[in-house]
Motif scaffolding. Structure first.
Motif, PDB file in Angstrom:
ATOM      1  N   ALA A 210     -18.162  27.186  20.639  1.00  0.00           N
ATOM      2  CA  ALA A 210     -17.461  26.995  21.917  1.00  0.00           C
ATOM      3  C   ALA A 210     -18.390  27.263  23.099  1.00  0.00           C
ATOM      4  CB  ALA A 210     -16.229  27.894  21.986  1.00  0.00           C
ATOM      5  N   ALA A 211     -19.235  28.282  22.990  1.00  0.00           N
ATOM      6  CA  ALA A 211     -20.174  28.580  24.078  1.00  0.00           C
ATOM      7  C   ALA A 211     -21.333  27.588  24.100  1.00  0.00           C
ATOM      8  CB  ALA A 211     -20.707  29.999  23.927  1.00  0.00           C
ATOM      9  N   ALA A 212     -21.783  27.181  22.924  1.00  0.00           N
ATOM     10  CA  ALA A 212     -22.920  26.266  22.847  1.00  0.00           C
ATOM     11  C   ALA A 212     -22.547  24.840  23.231  1.00  0.00           C
ATOM     12  CB  ALA A 212     -23.502  26.279  21.428  1.00  0.00           C
ATOM     13  N   ARG A 213     -21.289  24.463  22.979  1.00  0.00           N
ATOM     14  CA  ARG A 213     -20.842  23.095  23.256  1.00  0.00           C
ATOM     15  C   ARG A 213     -19.514  23.108  23.999  1.00  0.00           C
ATOM     16  NH1 ARG A 213     -20.160  20.573  17.781  1.00  0.00           N
ATOM     17  NH2 ARG A 213     -19.189  18.978  19.047  1.00  0.00           N
ATOM     18  N   PRO A 214     -19.490  23.625  25.227  1.00  0.00           N
ATOM     19  CA  PRO A 214     -18.224  23.656  25.967  1.00  0.00           C
ATOM     20  C   PRO A 214     -17.724  22.242  26.255  1.00  0.00           C
ATOM     21  CG  PRO A 214     -20.050  24.219  27.417  1.00  0.00           C
ATOM     22  CD  PRO A 214     -20.609  24.109  26.021  1.00  0.00           C
ATOM     23  N   MET A 215     -16.446  22.143  26.552  1.00  0.00           N
ATOM     24  CA  MET A 215     -15.878  20.836  26.866  1.00  0.00           C
ATOM     25  C   MET A 215     -16.614  20.228  28.051  1.00  0.00           C
ATOM     26  SD  MET A 215     -11.910  19.807  27.541  1.00  0.00           S
ATOM     27  CE  MET A 215     -11.798  19.528  29.308  1.00  0.00           C
ATOM     28  N   ARG A 216     -16.910  18.934  27.912  1.00  0.00           N
ATOM     29  CA  ARG A 216     -17.591  18.237  28.997  1.00  0.00           C
ATOM     30  C   ARG A 216     -17.148  16.780  29.012  1.00  0.00           C
ATOM     31  NH1 ARG A 216     -21.953  15.129  27.243  1.00  0.00           N
ATOM     32  NH2 ARG A 216     -22.544  15.487  25.069  1.00  0.00           N
TER      33      ARG A 216
ATOM     34  N   ASN B  24     -16.049   8.099  30.325  1.00  0.00           N
ATOM     35  CA  ASN B  24     -14.601   8.182  30.098  1.00  0.00           C
ATOM     36  C   ASN B  24     -14.263   8.929  28.805  1.00  0.00           C
ATOM     37  OD1 ASN B  24     -15.422   6.304  28.243  1.00  0.00           O
ATOM     38  ND2 ASN B  24     -13.941   4.738  28.823  1.00  0.00           N
ATOM     39  N   LYS B  25     -15.234   9.662  28.281  1.00  0.00           N
ATOM     40  CA  LYS B  25     -15.017  10.458  27.069  1.00  0.00           C
ATOM     41  C   LYS B  25     -14.987  11.939  27.414  1.00  0.00           C
ATOM     42  CE  LYS B  25     -17.657   7.273  24.229  1.00  0.00           C
ATOM     43  NZ  LYS B  25     -18.908   7.125  23.481  1.00  0.00           N
ATOM     44  N   ILE B  26     -14.193  12.665  26.639  1.00  0.00           N
ATOM     45  CA  ILE B  26     -14.187  14.122  26.730  1.00  0.00           C
ATOM     46  C   ILE B  26     -14.741  14.631  25.406  1.00  0.00           C
ATOM     47  CG2 ILE B  26     -12.811  16.199  27.044  1.00  0.00           C
ATOM     48  CD1 ILE B  26     -10.708  14.444  28.431  1.00  0.00           C
ATOM     49  N   LEU B  27     -15.749  15.482  25.477  1.00  0.00           N
ATOM     50  CA  LEU B  27     -16.416  15.982  24.283  1.00  0.00           C
ATOM     51  C   LEU B  27     -16.296  17.494  24.195  1.00  0.00           C
ATOM     52  CD1 LEU B  27     -19.663  13.838  24.657  1.00  0.00           C
ATOM     53  CD2 LEU B  27     -17.653  13.315  23.260  1.00  0.00           C
ATOM     54  N   GLY B  28     -16.264  18.004  22.991  1.00  0.00           N
ATOM     55  CA  GLY B  28     -16.214  19.435  22.742  1.00  0.00           C
ATOM     56  C   GLY B  28     -15.545  19.704  21.405  1.00  0.00           C
TER      57      GLY B  28
END
Length: 129
Positions: free
Chosen positions: A92-98, A102-106
């Motif tokens: 979660a810390a290494a790959r926070p939502m971003r 038009n895509k949401i990743l995390g």
């Protein structure tokens, strides 16, 4: 149908804020504390929305929850999901939502945190209309 669409469109920013919160919680299957943190978030949200919610404590894994929204119609709907992810602690810390275009990743954006929220917001829309 327009009422449901209108409600969901007006809830989009809240949904995205909620998604960011959940994506920010490490909750791998063997991380009982993290899974329970997600469960507590669900409990708080369901309580805010005046839903009945019951906890089923577990010893080794995250607690289970049952949320109920009672209506006046004859139909019944059941949604079932899980609160854990496959990701190890620290993801979660290494790959926070971003956002990427038009895509949401995390971790968990599609499964299961995004799915969990989609179900909750769908029922909330029915409750609101």
């Amino acid at each position: 149908m327009n009422s449901i669409r209108s409600f969901l469109e007006s809830s989009q920013l809240n949904f995205l804020d909620d998604l960011a919160t959940l994506v920010g919680i490490d909750c791998g299957t063997h991380n009982k504390a993290g899974v329970d943190q997600v469960g507590e978030w669900v409990r708080a949200r369901c309580t805010d929305w005046a839903w009945d919610i019951r906890r089923y404590p577990q010893t080794d894994y995250g607690d289970c929850w049952l949320a109920r929204l009672r209506g006046s119609g004859a139909g019944r709907v059941m949604l079932l999901g899980h609160l854990d992810t496959v990701y190890p602690d620290g993801t979660a810390a290494a790959r926070p939502m971003r956002y990427d275009g038009n895509k949401i990743l995390g971790p968990g954006v599609c499964d299961m945190k995004g799915g969990l929220l989609a179900g909750l917001y769908a029922l909330r829309a029915l409750q609101a209309i």
